[in-house]
Structure formats: structure tokens, C-alpha cells
Design a protein around this motif. Structure first.
Motif, PDB file in Angstrom:
ATOM      1  N   GLU A  88       0.826  -1.206   0.000  1.00 47.02           N
ATOM      2  CA  GLU A  88       0.000   0.000   0.000  1.00 47.02           C
ATOM      3  C   GLU A  88       0.864   1.261   0.000  1.00 47.02           C
ATOM      4  O   GLU A  88       0.557   2.243  -0.675  1.00 47.02           O
ATOM      5  CB  GLU A  88      -0.939   0.014   1.214  1.00 47.02           C
ATOM      6  CG  GLU A  88      -2.056  -1.017   1.155  1.00 47.02           C
ATOM      7  CD  GLU A  88      -1.597  -2.394   1.595  1.00 47.02           C
ATOM      8  OE1 GLU A  88      -0.405  -2.552   1.951  1.00 47.02           O
ATOM      9  OE2 GLU A  88      -2.426  -3.327   1.585  1.00 47.02           O
ATOM     10  N   GLU A  89       1.963   1.210   0.773  1.00 50.12           N
ATOM     11  CA  GLU A  89       2.848   2.370   0.825  1.00 50.12           C
ATOM     12  C   GLU A  89       3.552   2.591  -0.504  1.00 50.12           C
ATOM     13  O   GLU A  89       3.692   3.725  -0.968  1.00 50.12           O
ATOM     14  CB  GLU A  89       3.851   2.200   1.965  1.00 50.12           C
ATOM     15  CG  GLU A  89       3.210   2.291   3.344  1.00 50.12           C
ATOM     16  CD  GLU A  89       4.101   1.756   4.442  1.00 50.12           C
ATOM     17  OE1 GLU A  89       3.885   2.125   5.608  1.00 50.12           O
ATOM     18  OE2 GLU A  89       5.021   0.953   4.149  1.00 50.12           O
ATOM     19  N   LEU A  90       3.990   1.513  -1.132  1.00 54.12           N
ATOM     20  CA  LEU A  90       4.620   1.642  -2.441  1.00 54.12           C
ATOM     21  C   LEU A  90       3.623   2.157  -3.478  1.00 54.12           C
ATOM     22  O   LEU A  90       3.960   2.976  -4.332  1.00 54.12           O
ATOM     23  CB  LEU A  90       5.188   0.298  -2.893  1.00 54.12           C
ATOM     24  CG  LEU A  90       6.382  -0.251  -2.100  1.00 54.12           C
ATOM     25  CD1 LEU A  90       6.811  -1.601  -2.664  1.00 54.12           C
ATOM     26  CD2 LEU A  90       7.537   0.725  -2.117  1.00 54.12           C
ATOM     27  N   ALA A  91       2.383   1.695  -3.380  1.00 56.76           N
ATOM     28  CA  ALA A  91       1.349   2.150  -4.309  1.00 56.76           C
ATOM     29  C   ALA A  91       1.054   3.627  -4.110  1.00 56.76           C
ATOM     30  O   ALA A  91       0.783   4.358  -5.068  1.00 56.76           O
ATOM     31  CB  ALA A  91       0.075   1.324  -4.127  1.00 56.76           C
ATOM     32  N   SER A  92       1.115   4.091  -2.863  1.00 57.90           N
ATOM     33  CA  SER A  92       0.895   5.510  -2.591  1.00 57.90           C
ATOM     34  C   SER A  92       1.965   6.361  -3.258  1.00 57.90           C
ATOM     35  O   SER A  92       1.675   7.429  -3.813  1.00 57.90           O
ATOM     36  CB  SER A  92       0.893   5.762  -1.075  1.00 57.90           C
ATOM     37  OG  SER A  92      -0.202   5.118  -0.455  1.00 57.90           O
ATOM     38  N   LEU A  93       3.210   5.899  -3.204  1.00 55.19           N
ATOM     39  CA  LEU A  93       4.289   6.626  -3.867  1.00 55.19           C
ATOM     40  C   LEU A  93       4.077   6.657  -5.384  1.00 55.19           C
ATOM     41  O   LEU A  93       4.285   7.691  -6.032  1.00 55.19           O
ATOM     42  CB  LEU A  93       5.633   5.974  -3.547  1.00 55.19           C
ATOM     43  CG  LEU A  93       6.227   6.245  -2.166  1.00 55.19           C
ATOM     44  CD1 LEU A  93       7.471   5.384  -1.957  1.00 55.19           C
ATOM     45  CD2 LEU A  93       6.571   7.711  -2.002  1.00 55.19           C
ATOM     46  N   ALA A  97       3.456   9.958  -7.706  1.00 56.93           N
ATOM     47  CA  ALA A  97       4.285  10.260  -8.874  1.00 56.93           C
ATOM     48  C   ALA A  97       3.411  10.498 -10.107  1.00 56.93           C
ATOM     49  O   ALA A  97       3.652  11.422 -10.890  1.00 56.93           O
ATOM     50  CB  ALA A  97       5.272   9.126  -9.123  1.00 56.93           C
ATOM     51  N   ASP A  98       2.387   9.673 -10.274  1.00 56.86           N
ATOM     52  CA  ASP A  98       1.456   9.852 -11.399  1.00 56.86           C
ATOM     53  C   ASP A  98       0.750  11.203 -11.305  1.00 56.86           C
ATOM     54  O   ASP A  98       0.538  11.889 -12.315  1.00 56.86           O
ATOM     55  CB  ASP A  98       0.427   8.734 -11.428  1.00 56.86           C
ATOM     56  CG  ASP A  98       1.043   7.395 -11.827  1.00 56.86           C
ATOM     57  OD1 ASP A  98       2.151   7.405 -12.395  1.00 56.86           O
ATOM     58  OD2 ASP A  98       0.423   6.354 -11.555  1.00 56.86           O
ATOM     59  N   PHE A 135       1.629  -5.203  -4.971  1.00 52.98           N
ATOM     60  CA  PHE A 135       1.846  -3.883  -5.555  1.00 52.98           C
ATOM     61  C   PHE A 135       1.255  -3.811  -6.961  1.00 52.98           C
ATOM     62  O   PHE A 135       0.555  -2.851  -7.316  1.00 52.98           O
ATOM     63  CB  PHE A 135       3.350  -3.591  -5.579  1.00 52.98           C
ATOM     64  CG  PHE A 135       3.720  -2.293  -6.224  1.00 52.98           C
ATOM     65  CD1 PHE A 135       3.269  -1.087  -5.714  1.00 52.98           C
ATOM     66  CD2 PHE A 135       4.527  -2.269  -7.351  1.00 52.98           C
ATOM     67  CE1 PHE A 135       3.614   0.112  -6.300  1.00 52.98           C
ATOM     68  CE2 PHE A 135       4.879  -1.076  -7.947  1.00 52.98           C
ATOM     69  CZ  PHE A 135       4.426   0.118  -7.424  1.00 52.98           C
ATOM     70  N   GLU A 136       1.510  -4.818  -7.771  1.00 51.87           N
ATOM     71  CA  GLU A 136       0.981  -4.827  -9.134  1.00 51.87           C
ATOM     72  C   GLU A 136      -0.544  -4.857  -9.137  1.00 51.87           C
ATOM     73  O   GLU A 136      -1.190  -4.210  -9.962  1.00 51.87           O
ATOM     74  CB  GLU A 136       1.540  -6.023  -9.910  1.00 51.87           C
ATOM     75  CG  GLU A 136       3.029  -5.949 -10.185  1.00 51.87           C
ATOM     76  CD  GLU A 136       3.413  -4.716 -10.976  1.00 51.87           C
ATOM     77  OE1 GLU A 136       2.605  -4.306 -11.842  1.00 51.87           O
ATOM     78  OE2 GLU A 136       4.494  -4.163 -10.729  1.00 51.87           O
ATOM     79  N   THR A 137      -1.123  -5.599  -8.191  1.00 52.45           N
ATOM     80  CA  THR A 137      -2.587  -5.653  -8.093  1.00 52.45           C
ATOM     81  C   THR A 137      -3.160  -4.288  -7.769  1.00 52.45           C
ATOM     82  O   THR A 137      -4.149  -3.845  -8.378  1.00 52.45           O
ATOM     83  CB  THR A 137      -3.007  -6.668  -7.010  1.00 52.45           C
ATOM     84  OG1 THR A 137      -2.507  -7.963  -7.356  1.00 52.45           O
ATOM     85  CG2 THR A 137      -4.526  -6.718  -6.881  1.00 52.45           C
ATOM     86  N   LEU A 138      -2.541  -3.582  -6.808  1.00 54.42           N
ATOM     87  CA  LEU A 138      -3.032  -2.257  -6.419  1.00 54.42           C
ATOM     88  C   LEU A 138      -2.928  -1.264  -7.565  1.00 54.42           C
ATOM     89  O   LEU A 138      -3.820  -0.432  -7.766  1.00 54.42           O
ATOM     90  CB  LEU A 138      -2.242  -1.743  -5.210  1.00 54.42           C
ATOM     91  CG  LEU A 138      -2.555  -2.426  -3.879  1.00 54.42           C
ATOM     92  CD1 LEU A 138      -1.609  -1.934  -2.795  1.00 54.42           C
ATOM     93  CD2 LEU A 138      -3.998  -2.160  -3.463  1.00 54.42           C
TER      94      LEU A 138
END
Length: 335
Positions: A88-93, A97-98, A135-138
Motif C-alpha cells: 500500500e505504501e509503495l502504491a501511494s508513492l 508520482a502519477d 503492488f501490481e494488483t493495487l
């Protein structure tokens, strides 16, 4: 695990959070900092610090300072196995960025993506496998809605030059094309900071203005560093400067009072018109929002989107300006 502090401290999450802060702070934390950040008494702050010292023997160190207070810091690497990184934290980053790329601040996005990669590098192989799958799923199920608005890219070389000028205390020269008059002028500016809204602005000071002024990035050309040094005003606060305006337009702040109808009260109660706003709920379901800021035209442009659900109670001149703008738009489309 080293010496026992002799204290049973049950708020484990707070202790872990404190350890993270102690390792992430270059100047260290004082007992006063711990008391303030965790809203605890001095005795409890001492217990938390002692517990961190016990849990990470030999890792808590003093940091020299000029304020005659003891500062503590946790040595780098002490938390590597304790603080996990989640998908979740990696997805937030990645989402952040997007968002930066979508709003024209694409030069900031690589920094966030680098942080994401560095965080992955700290994980074990087994943890990384789990992370990457989640991460890929999120990333597949989260996205950003496209919003209308300016998407003026910020030139990375120009931004890098301005940052260097701010850090080294050097003035900058550039040619400025004013949108309102169409005139070009040659500026020698003390750069104080950068503001990002729908557009990017340089905040700086010149001999032409008594206070710091705004220059839009898109209207600047021939930007270069000057050899002249300057001493920034120590009393200047960029955040306070930004809060004087509604958006990024700067003018003398004034008191604004808005009345929102009951039909939009739920949405309005969660909406930030201004960081320093106050909201008052009424028995009839309406809301009153109060704040102090400048930027009459930008306020009107935004309030127009609320249609008939908002009433400008103060100031009268703002209400009249919005009425004239609506009449002009109506006349344009009617014809």
C-alpha cells in the motif's frame, strides 16, 4: 537485548513511531519534541526514549546542538528489520508520482520513483516477492481521474537553476512577459521559494516591490544565475505567504464569509476553501465558512462552480464582482 529500562511501557506503536522519527531526524529529537509530537507528559516521554534505548542497545546517540538541550538520534540501519514496507505504501508513492506528472510537475516524479526503488532494495527476497504481487494488483485497481486545468510543464533545467540560486543565496536574472499588459521586462530577483498550484510560480523580492512578488514560470525566459549574493529576510515564511491568497494570486487579504445551502452542506463540510477556514453549522442545515485571503478573481472563478448553492455574505465587492462575471458569461452565450 541489553539492559532492561525497568519500565513497562504498553504503547508499543508509539515507541516504534518514536524510533522511526529518531532515525529519520538529522538533528535528533529533544524530550520537548517527544512531548509535543506524541502529546505526552515529560515522564512518559522519558519512558519512551528509555524503551527505544533498551530495544536498540548502542544505537541511541547524542547529537550536538546550540540550544543547550539534549538531542537524541537513532543510528542509521537500526530499524531495517523492524519497519516493514507495505504494498500500500509503495502504491501511494506510485500514485503520487502519477499525480505530479498529470499536473505538470513531472520533474518531481522521478524522485518519488527512486524512493520506491530504494525501499524495495531494503527488503528481503521473500518479502519482495510478496510486495511485488500485491503492488501490481493495487496499481491495476487504483488510478487518477483526469481533471480539466492548466498542464504547463515545468522545465527541469530552469527548476534546477532556481533551486541552486535559493540554496546558494544568489540572485537570478530573467526576461518576464506579463500576460495582463503584454509587456516584457528585465528582472533581477532574490529567489525566496517556489509555489505550485495549477501553475508554478517563483516567489522573490526586487527593488520594485516592498514585499515578495510572484512570477509565473511559463512567462519567464533567458533565466540565468547572477554573481550577486543576497541575504534572505529571516522573517519571511513561505507557507504564511501562500496562506494569504486564495490559490496563488497575491493581493491584500480580506475577510470572506460564505453561506452554503443545506443541499451541499455534506460536501462543503469536507471541502477546504482555505487552510485557515472556520466552519459553522446551522440548525437549518446550512453552513457558514469564514477565512481571510486575497485573490478576488480566483475566488469568483471557484465559487462559480458552486452555482446557486453558495451565497457570498461578505464582502459585498466580491459578491458584485461574481455577479458581473456571471452576467458577462450569460450575455456572451446568449448572443
Amino acid at each position: 537485548m541489553g539492559r532492561d529500562p525497568g519500565i513497562r511501557y504498553e504503547r508499543v506503536k508509539d515507541v516504534i513511531d518514536l524510533a522511526v522519527r529518531l532515525q529519520g531526524s538529522r538533528t535528533g529529537l529533544t524530550l520537548d519534541d517527544i512531548m509535543s509530537e506524541f502529546s505526552v507528559s515529560r515522564r512518559t516521554a522519558e519512558r519512551m526514549r528509555n524503551t527505544v534505548d533498551w530495544a536498540f542497545p548502542g544505537s541511541l546517540e547524542y547529537v550536538s546542538s546550540d540550544d543547550n538541550k539534549r538531542h537524541w538520534r537513532l543510528r542509521s540501519g537500526a530499524l531495517r528489520s523492524l519497519v516493514p514496507v507495505t504494498a500500500e505504501e509503495l502504491a501511494s508513492l506510485a500514485t503520487a508520482a502519477d499525480a505530479l506528472e498529470q499536473t505538470g510537475l513531472s520533474e518531481h516524479a522521478p524522485g518519488l520513483r527512486d524512493i520506491e526503488r530504494k525501499l524495495r532494495a531494503t527488503q528481503s527476497e521473500s518479502a519482495l516477492k510478496r510486495l511485488e504481487a500485491d503492488f501490481e494488483t493495487l496499481l491495476q485497481v487504483e488510478g487518477l481521474a483526469m481533471r480539466p486545468g492548466p498542464r504547463q510543464p515545468v522545465d527541469s533545467e530552469r527548476l534546477s537553476l532556481l533551486r541552486e540560486a535559493i540554496l546558494t543565496g544568489r540572485m537570478v536574472r530573467f526576461t518576464y512577459h506579463a500576460r495582463s499588459t503584454g509587456r516584457k521586462s528585465y528582472q533581477l530577483v532574490e529567489p525566496y521559494g517556489l509555489l505550485y498550484g495549477n501553475r508554478a510560480f517563483l516567489v522573490g523580492k526586487t527593488d520594485r516591490y516592498d514585499e515578495p512578488h510572484l512570477w509565473r514560470f511559463a512567462n519567464m525566459s533567458d533565466l540565468r544565475l547572477s554573481s550577486r549574493q543576497f541575504e534572505p529576510d529571516p522573517a519571511f515564511d513561505l507557507q504564511q505567504f501562500a496562506r494569504r491568497s486564495f490559490g496563488t494570486f497575491q493581493e491584500k487579504p480580506f475577510s470572506v464569509v460564505l453561506r452554503l445551502d443545506a443541499e451541499v452542506a455534506q460536501d462543503a463540510s469536507t471541502f477546504v476553501f482555505h487552510p485557515d477556514q472556520s466552519i459553522e453549522e446551522h440548525e437549518d442545515g446550512t453552513l457558514t465558512v469564514r477565512f481571510t485571503a486575497g485573490g478576488t478573481h480566483e475566488m469568483c472563478w471557484h465559487l462559480f462552480t458552486w452555482g446557486e448553492s453558495v451565497t457570498i455574505e461578505k464582502p459585498v465587492r466580491l459578491r458584485r464582482l461574481l455577479a458581473r462575471m456571471c452576467e458577462a458569461v450569460s450575455e456572451h452565450h446568449r448572443n
